[in-house]
Design an enzyme around this catalytic site. Structure first.
Site, mmCIF file in Angstrom:
data_model
loop_
_atom_site.group_PDB
_atom_site.id
_atom_site.type_symbol
_atom_site.label_atom_id
_atom_site.label_comp_id
_atom_site.label_asym_id
_atom_site.label_seq_id
_atom_site.Cartn_x
_atom_site.Cartn_y
_atom_site.Cartn_z
ATOM 1 N N TYR A 202 -10.496 -4.929 4.198
ATOM 2 C CA TYR A 202 -9.519 -4.509 5.202
ATOM 3 C C TYR A 202 -10.263 -4.392 6.525
ATOM 4 O O TYR A 202 -11.137 -3.540 6.675
ATOM 5 C CB TYR A 202 -8.954 -3.144 4.774
ATOM 6 C CG TYR A 202 -7.793 -2.602 5.609
ATOM 7 C CD1 TYR A 202 -7.833 -2.586 7.004
ATOM 8 C CD2 TYR A 202 -6.672 -2.077 4.991
ATOM 9 C CE1 TYR A 202 -6.791 -2.077 7.748
ATOM 10 C CE2 TYR A 202 -5.616 -1.559 5.728
ATOM 11 C CZ TYR A 202 -5.680 -1.561 7.098
ATOM 12 O OH TYR A 202 -4.643 -1.046 7.836
ATOM 13 N N ASP B 12 -4.941 8.595 11.268
ATOM 14 C CA ASP B 12 -3.588 8.116 11.531
ATOM 15 C C ASP B 12 -3.005 8.602 12.841
ATOM 16 O O ASP B 12 -3.258 9.725 13.272
ATOM 17 C CB ASP B 12 -2.663 8.529 10.380
ATOM 18 C CG ASP B 12 -2.898 7.677 9.150
ATOM 19 O OD1 ASP B 12 -2.709 6.450 9.256
ATOM 20 O OD2 ASP B 12 -3.301 8.221 8.108
ATOM 21 N N GLU C 276 0.866 -1.178 0.000
ATOM 22 C CA GLU C 276 0.000 0.000 0.000
ATOM 23 C C GLU C 276 0.898 1.221 0.000
ATOM 24 O O GLU C 276 1.742 1.380 0.894
ATOM 25 C CB GLU C 276 -0.854 0.054 1.271
ATOM 26 C CG GLU C 276 -1.879 -1.054 1.368
ATOM 27 C CD GLU C 276 -2.662 -0.993 2.689
ATOM 28 O OE1 GLU C 276 -3.647 -1.713 2.792
ATOM 29 O OE2 GLU C 276 -2.266 -0.238 3.599
#
Ligand SMILES: Cc1ncc(COP(=O)(O)O)c(C=O)c1O
Lengths: 395, 260
Positions: B173, B62, B51
């Site tokens: 995912y 994040d 990725e």
């Protein structure tokens, strides 16, 4: 499939651009909001707190000297007289009541000027909820008084050191907290920004400003205002007052953004005047960004307007032409701050001072019988130290 | 039409009873040259899929490590198209997924996905575009030649898991835990149950990410899922040196294969 309801799209703007983790919480919030607004017990408790804790309805004041200057009758909607000193408390009470209904006992908030943080800390103290406020380090310096007030009321103020260390980064950090603690926490966003249903919900809780102001204008001036003016950071005080008049086609709506050091300086917060549509903090709206889609740091002398985005409904009001958005510089806002203090004995917040300055700049624009209504979103006590350090106010 | 390289990779792994190692790297971190070395080195050390993160100024999903790597890459002028150039130049044979927030992807324009495919990318994943959020833009992503990888969270109800999988391709995912990206000491205890719920909702391969930092994490994920995603721990190693990143990748590869 679960697509967003039409009511959470404002034209092409709005939406829900967040990590998947938050989707169930936003769905839950959406349902809780609908149920609460249908529940007479909820509205009764909300109204009672607004009346007996906040001190609503807030007065509508005339402004004789200022009116003479601009040659039109100016009316001031006094959100500065609310408990805690700004409009922000209307929204935090509504959301804290919702959090309680959802069984969430930990509250997260972001704050720029500290007014939303103070309003959140206040209602958390009142309801016995845990309160964590994210605030950029730069804003903690600019708005020291409010940091003290939040801590005094038992909130934990977390300094944010990333990025520009202002409202944008505080918001990002608050969302990161929420993604981690979503099962036990409610995030009280301070403006009509963020993912659906926040923009609609915050507008709902702030719409009391416009509802009261419309009735007060009819009673006191015997007519609707020609123009309604409010400053725009995320846009909650503006949306709150605009909502009262948006269906009156003869009432002009003007939002005043922060032009900072000038619209061509690259150092401003005028997302609507100079931004382009993009996604920040969960909504598609006008945004200060570069050609690569990286968010451009905002600048304003006032911490509460220092934000590169804006509420999605404002983006739609701009594109539809129903509202007009203008911008006022740091220097003009400082002049507005002094002006209202001197001529009316009302020290406005630096955010509000942008709206004052625009009306002052427009002297002569209105006929002598056309009332101008300004939302005095907050009081300037929090800004006195910052302004006096600039060597301005005593001049 | 030949199947997407990601789909082929999973078929091949399944035939060999292996689990997928998906490695996240931020484009342009710590700089462009080393970013290319990292892509090649990590592929050679056993990554099945890479990725490539398009850095964004406000990465709200994040944690500190990926935030810092994004800032560092942006400060050196990394953009969507420079990231594509970097992918093309690295020329790795493992499938590459463009990993982005929506805003830089929108700014890259309506033919961004075509350019990504031309540069050699096989998939795209958008962190802040949940299923149902924006059907026209989701259709743009779903109709491209790239596999459109969707995310499932521990908070996702089972019926929504099925809906998410239905609107995605390549693999699903699974975010292992609440919170932002970042290395953790332990895997969440409810992970096997979440994987089982997702398994019942889809036939797509399932890869688990967020917090995977150690070979033993990879080993325990390998028992229940089809692959692991390593991000922050790898980016942290990449910040130290290319060799550290390669050694880290080999270690995870070993952990992943050891149990089977
Ligand atoms: C007094 C005052 N006015 C205005 C604002 C700007 O927010 P909004 O545009 O949401 O009303 C703030 C924000 O902190 C504020 O404190």
């Amino acid at each position: 499939m679960t697509t967003l309801a039409h009511r959470d799209r404002f034209g092409i703007f709005g939406g829900r651009y967040v990590p998947e983790t938050l989707i169930p919480a936003l769905d839950e919030l959406d349902e809780a909001l609908d149920a609460a607004l249908r529940d007479p017990a909820f509205t009764a408790e909300f109204d009672d707190l607004l009346r007996n804790y906040v001190g609503r309805p807030s007065p509508l004041s005339t402004a004789p000297h200022f009116s003479t200057r601009v040659a039109a009758p100016v009316y001031l909607k006094r959100e500065d007289l609310n408990h805690t000193g700004a409009h922000k408390i209307n929204n935090t009470i509504g959301q804290a009541l919702l959090a309680r209904r959802m069984g969430k006992r930990r509250i997260i908030a972001e704050t720029g000027a500290g007014q939303h943080g103070v309003a959140t800390a206040t209602i958390c103290a009142r309801f016995g909820l845990e309160c964590v406020v994210y605030m950029g380090e730069e804003d903690m310096r600019r708005q020291e008084l409010n940091v003290f007030r939040m801590r005094l009321m038992g909130a934990k103020v977390v300094p944010v050191l990333s990025g520009t260390r202002t409202l944008k980064d505080a918001t990002t950090e608050a969302i990161r907290d929420w993604v981690t603690t979503v099962n036990s926490s409610h995030y009280i966003i301070g403006s009509v920004v963020g993912p659906a249903p926040y923009p609609r919900m915050v507008k709902e809780f702030q719409s009391v400003i416009g509802r009261e102001a419309r009735a007060q204008m009819l009673e006191r001036a015997g007519r609707l205002p020609r123009t309604v003016v409010a400053c725009v950071g995320g846009g909650s005080n503006a949306m709150g007052i605009f909502t009262g008049f948006v269906d009156d086609p003869d009432v002009e709506l003007v939002g005043v953004e922060a032009a900072g050091e000038g619209l061509d300086s690259g150092r401003h917060s005028a997302s609507l005047a100079r931004g382009t549509p993009g996604v920040l903090h969960g909504a598609y709206s006008y945004l200060l960004q570069d050609a690569a889609g990286q968010v451009h740091p905002a600048h304003s002398i006032s911490a509460g307007l220092d934000y590169p985005g804006v509420g999605p409904e404002h983006s739609n009001l701009k594109d539809s032409g129903r509202a007009t958005y203008v911008a006022v510089s740091d220097a003009e806002a400082l002049a507005g701050f002094q002006l209202l203090s001197r001529c009316e004995g009302i020290v406005p917040a630096l955010e509000t001072a942008h709206a004052i300055a625009w009306v002052d700049n427009q002297a002569g624009r209105w006929a002598a019988d056309e009332p101008v209504l300004i939302c005095i979103s907050g009081r300037g006590d929090k800004d006195v130290a910052q302004v006096s350090a600039l060597g301005v106010a005593g001049a | 039409m030949t199947p997407n390289p990601i789909t082929r990779r999973f078929a091949d792994l399944r035939a060999r009873n292996r689990r997928a190692l998906v490695c996240y790297l931020t484009a342009g971190h710590p700089d462009e040259d080393r970013s290319i070395e990292l892509l090649r080195g990590v592929a050679a050390a056993g990554a099945d899929i890479i990725e490539v993160g398009i850095p964004f100024s406000d990465p709200l999903a994040d944690g500190p490590v990926i935030q810092a790597s994004s800032q560092q890459a942006l400060a050196q002028g990394m953009t969507f198209d420079r990231a594509l150039a970097l992918i093309a130049k690295a020329g790795v044979t493992v499938p590459v997924i463009i990993f982005s927030y929506l805003n830089p992807l929108l700014a890259a324009g309506p033919d961004a996905l075509k350019r990504a495919a031309a540069a050699g990318a096989s998939g795209v994943l958008v962190t802040d575009l949940p299923v149902g959020a924006d059907p026209p833009r989701e259709a743009w992503l779903g109709d491209s030649r790239l596999a459109f990888i969707r995310l499932v969270a521990p908070t996702t109800p089972s019926d929504r898991m099925a809906e998410i999988a239905h609107h995605g391709s390549g693999f699903v995912y699974l975010i292992s835990r609440l919170g932002v990206t970042g290395a953790r000491a332990e895997l969440p205890p409810e992970l096997p149950d979440t994987v089982a719920r997702l398994r019942a909702a889809t036939t797509l391969p399932i890869c688990v990410g967020f917090g995977i930092a150690r070979p033993e994490h990879a080993a325990s994920v390998a028992r229940v899922a089809d692959g692991v995603v390593v991000g922050s721990a790898l980016v942290e190693a990449a910040g130290r040196s290319v060799d550290d990143a390669i050694a880290f990748t080999s270690g995870i590869r070993h952990g992943l294969d050891a149990t089977l």
